[in-house]
Design a protein around this motif. Structure first.
Motif, PDB file in Angstrom:
ATOM      1  N   GLU A   1       0.822  -1.201   0.000  1.00  0.00           N
ATOM      2  CA  GLU A   1       0.000   0.000   0.000  1.00  0.00           C
ATOM      3  C   GLU A   1       0.863   1.261   0.000  1.00  0.00           C
ATOM      4  O   GLU A   1       0.512   2.254  -0.632  1.00  0.00           O
ATOM      5  CB  GLU A   1      -0.969  -0.023   1.182  1.00  0.00           C
ATOM      6  CG  GLU A   1      -2.072  -1.048   0.995  1.00  0.00           C
ATOM      7  CD  GLU A   1      -2.943  -1.256   2.205  1.00  0.00           C
ATOM      8  OE1 GLU A   1      -2.601  -0.764   3.317  1.00  0.00           O
ATOM      9  OE2 GLU A   1      -3.986  -1.925   2.058  1.00  0.00           O
ATOM     10  N   ARG A   2       2.022   1.218   0.673  1.00  0.00           N
ATOM     11  CA  ARG A   2       2.939   2.363   0.647  1.00  0.00           C
ATOM     12  C   ARG A   2       3.496   2.590  -0.761  1.00  0.00           C
ATOM     13  O   ARG A   2       3.859   3.705  -1.118  1.00  0.00           O
ATOM     14  CB  ARG A   2       4.086   2.160   1.643  1.00  0.00           C
ATOM     15  CG  ARG A   2       3.682   2.406   3.085  1.00  0.00           C
ATOM     16  CD  ARG A   2       4.874   2.496   4.005  1.00  0.00           C
ATOM     17  NE  ARG A   2       5.638   1.262   4.097  1.00  0.00           N
ATOM     18  CZ  ARG A   2       5.411   0.272   4.941  1.00  0.00           C
ATOM     19  NH1 ARG A   2       4.420   0.358   5.799  1.00  0.00           N
ATOM     20  NH2 ARG A   2       6.169  -0.805   4.943  1.00  0.00           N
ATOM     21  N   LEU A   3       3.566   1.529  -1.563  1.00  0.00           N
ATOM     22  CA  LEU A   3       4.028   1.652  -2.946  1.00  0.00           C
ATOM     23  C   LEU A   3       2.896   2.066  -3.893  1.00  0.00           C
ATOM     24  O   LEU A   3       3.121   2.226  -5.084  1.00  0.00           O
ATOM     25  CB  LEU A   3       4.616   0.323  -3.437  1.00  0.00           C
ATOM     26  CG  LEU A   3       5.969  -0.071  -2.862  1.00  0.00           C
ATOM     27  CD1 LEU A   3       6.348  -1.473  -3.322  1.00  0.00           C
ATOM     28  CD2 LEU A   3       7.041   0.932  -3.275  1.00  0.00           C
ATOM     29  N   GLY A   4       1.689   2.200  -3.357  1.00  0.00           N
ATOM     30  CA  GLY A   4       0.569   2.639  -4.178  1.00  0.00           C
ATOM     31  C   GLY A   4      -0.349   1.523  -4.648  1.00  0.00           C
ATOM     32  O   GLY A   4      -1.257   1.753  -5.434  1.00  0.00           O
TER      33      GLY A   4
ATOM     34  N   PRO B   1       0.597  -0.160  -9.321  1.00  0.00           N
ATOM     35  CA  PRO B   1       1.018   0.748 -10.381  1.00  0.00           C
ATOM     36  C   PRO B   1       2.131   0.102 -11.205  1.00  0.00           C
ATOM     37  O   PRO B   1       3.062  -0.488 -10.654  1.00  0.00           O
ATOM     38  CB  PRO B   1       1.534   1.975  -9.632  1.00  0.00           C
ATOM     39  CG  PRO B   1       0.853   1.925  -8.305  1.00  0.00           C
ATOM     40  CD  PRO B   1       0.686   0.460  -8.001  1.00  0.00           C
ATOM     41  N   VAL B   2       2.019   0.181 -12.510  1.00  0.00           N
ATOM     42  CA  VAL B   2       2.928  -0.546 -13.402  1.00  0.00           C
ATOM     43  C   VAL B   2       4.382  -0.116 -13.203  1.00  0.00           C
ATOM     44  O   VAL B   2       5.288  -0.936 -13.339  1.00  0.00           O
ATOM     45  CB  VAL B   2       2.460  -0.425 -14.870  1.00  0.00           C
ATOM     46  CG1 VAL B   2       2.711   0.954 -15.420  1.00  0.00           C
ATOM     47  CG2 VAL B   2       3.100  -1.469 -15.743  1.00  0.00           C
TER      48      VAL B   2
ATOM     49  N   ASP C   1       9.549  -3.020  -7.759  1.00  0.00           N
ATOM     50  CA  ASP C   1       9.864  -2.847  -6.339  1.00  0.00           C
ATOM     51  C   ASP C   1       9.154  -3.865  -5.451  1.00  0.00           C
ATOM     52  O   ASP C   1       9.554  -4.063  -4.306  1.00  0.00           O
ATOM     53  CB  ASP C   1       9.479  -1.439  -5.886  1.00  0.00           C
ATOM     54  CG  ASP C   1      10.271  -0.363  -6.617  1.00  0.00           C
ATOM     55  OD1 ASP C   1      11.408  -0.650  -7.044  1.00  0.00           O
ATOM     56  OD2 ASP C   1       9.745   0.754  -6.762  1.00  0.00           O
ATOM     57  N   ALA C   2       8.110  -4.506  -5.953  1.00  0.00           N
ATOM     58  CA  ALA C   2       7.313  -5.419  -5.126  1.00  0.00           C
ATOM     59  C   ALA C   2       8.129  -6.602  -4.632  1.00  0.00           C
ATOM     60  O   ALA C   2       7.952  -7.057  -3.502  1.00  0.00           O
ATOM     61  CB  ALA C   2       6.095  -5.905  -5.900  1.00  0.00           C
TER      62      ALA C   2
ATOM     63  N   SER D   1       7.868 -13.853  -1.230  1.00  0.00           N
ATOM     64  CA  SER D   1       8.579 -14.997  -1.796  1.00  0.00           C
ATOM     65  C   SER D   1       8.620 -14.942  -3.314  1.00  0.00           C
ATOM     66  O   SER D   1       9.610 -15.310  -3.928  1.00  0.00           O
ATOM     67  CB  SER D   1       7.910 -16.311  -1.384  1.00  0.00           C
ATOM     68  OG  SER D   1       7.890 -16.428   0.009  1.00  0.00           O
ATOM     69  N   LYS D   2       7.520 -14.506  -3.921  1.00  0.00           N
ATOM     70  CA  LYS D   2       7.438 -14.492  -5.375  1.00  0.00           C
ATOM     71  C   LYS D   2       6.372 -13.505  -5.825  1.00  0.00           C
ATOM     72  O   LYS D   2       5.374 -13.314  -5.156  1.00  0.00           O
ATOM     73  CB  LYS D   2       7.105 -15.890  -5.895  1.00  0.00           C
ATOM     74  CG  LYS D   2       7.173 -16.001  -7.390  1.00  0.00           C
ATOM     75  CD  LYS D   2       7.118 -17.420  -7.861  1.00  0.00           C
ATOM     76  CE  LYS D   2       7.256 -17.379  -9.379  1.00  0.00           C
ATOM     77  NZ  LYS D   2       7.256 -18.621 -10.004  1.00  0.00           N
ATOM     78  N   VAL D   3       6.611 -12.891  -6.981  1.00  0.00           N
ATOM     79  CA  VAL D   3       5.662 -11.947  -7.572  1.00  0.00           C
ATOM     80  C   VAL D   3       5.373 -12.402  -8.990  1.00  0.00           C
ATOM     81  O   VAL D   3       6.285 -12.603  -9.776  1.00  0.00           O
ATOM     82  CB  VAL D   3       6.237 -10.513  -7.593  1.00  0.00           C
ATOM     83  CG1 VAL D   3       5.269  -9.561  -8.261  1.00  0.00           C
ATOM     84  CG2 VAL D   3       6.572 -10.042  -6.188  1.00  0.00           C
ATOM     85  N   ASP D   4       4.095 -12.573  -9.300  1.00  0.00           N
ATOM     86  CA  ASP D   4       3.676 -12.960 -10.650  1.00  0.00           C
ATOM     87  C   ASP D   4       2.644 -11.979 -11.155  1.00  0.00           C
ATOM     88  O   ASP D   4       1.754 -11.569 -10.409  1.00  0.00           O
ATOM     89  CB  ASP D   4       3.045 -14.356 -10.661  1.00  0.00           C
ATOM     90  CG  ASP D   4       4.057 -15.464 -10.489  1.00  0.00           C
ATOM     91  OD1 ASP D   4       5.148 -15.365 -11.077  1.00  0.00           O
ATOM     92  OD2 ASP D   4       3.756 -16.424  -9.768  1.00  0.00           O
ATOM     93  N   LEU D   5       2.755 -11.623 -12.430  1.00  0.00           N
ATOM     94  CA  LEU D   5       1.688 -10.852 -13.053  1.00  0.00           C
ATOM     95  C   LEU D   5       0.516 -11.789 -13.262  1.00  0.00           C
ATOM     96  O   LEU D   5       0.676 -12.887 -13.777  1.00  0.00           O
ATOM     97  CB  LEU D   5       2.137 -10.283 -14.400  1.00  0.00           C
ATOM     98  CG  LEU D   5       2.616  -8.834 -14.358  1.00  0.00           C
ATOM     99  CD1 LEU D   5       3.907  -8.714 -13.611  1.00  0.00           C
ATOM    100  CD2 LEU D   5       2.708  -8.278 -15.726  1.00  0.00           C
TER     101      LEU D   5
END
Length: 123
Positions: A73-76, A94-95, A100-101, A108-112
């Motif tokens: 949430e701090r990253l928008g 935000p794209v 940064d996520a 552990s992991k970030v997926d679109l």
């Protein structure tokens, strides 16, 4: 006569599925920063297509979901749902902040998360 042989075979097969020869790593030694970055090509495509935000599925380490949600949430980002039982958050990010996520501690992991196309199959 075949049943004991089948049971022995299953036990042998399950025993070999364990750790694949590598030692188990205690939870304290698991890295707190994700090494799995989101797909840069897909992020760049979203930017070219003019998207301001993209949906993300984020795998979270056990017990860190609230901490990760606040950081997002701090990253928008807007967290749309979370399931602490399985350690996943779904957020609209935000794209320009997607990269940064994965730097958030506890991720552990970030997926679109791609939307499903509901097109009817053509004959």
């Amino acid at each position: 006569m075949r049943r004991p042989l089948a049971v022995a075979f299953c036990a042998l097969a399950l025993g070999s599925c364990g750790t694949n020869g590598s030692p188990a790593v205690p939870m304290a030694e698991v890295p707190t920063v994700s090494s799995a970055k989101p797909d840069k090509l897909r992020v760049e495509q979203a930017k070219r297509d003019g998207h301001l935000t993209v949906p993300l599925m984020i795998s979270v380490q056990p017990g860190r979901d609230e901490e990760v949600e606040q950081a997002l949430e701090r990253l928008g980002a807007t967290v749309e749902s979370r399931d602490p039982r399985i350690g996943y958050l779904r957020a609209e990010m935000p794209v320009d902040k997607v990269e940064d996520a994965h730097l958030i501690k506890g991720v552990s992991k970030v997926d679109l998360d791609e939307p499903l196309g509901n097109k009817l199959p053509e004959p």
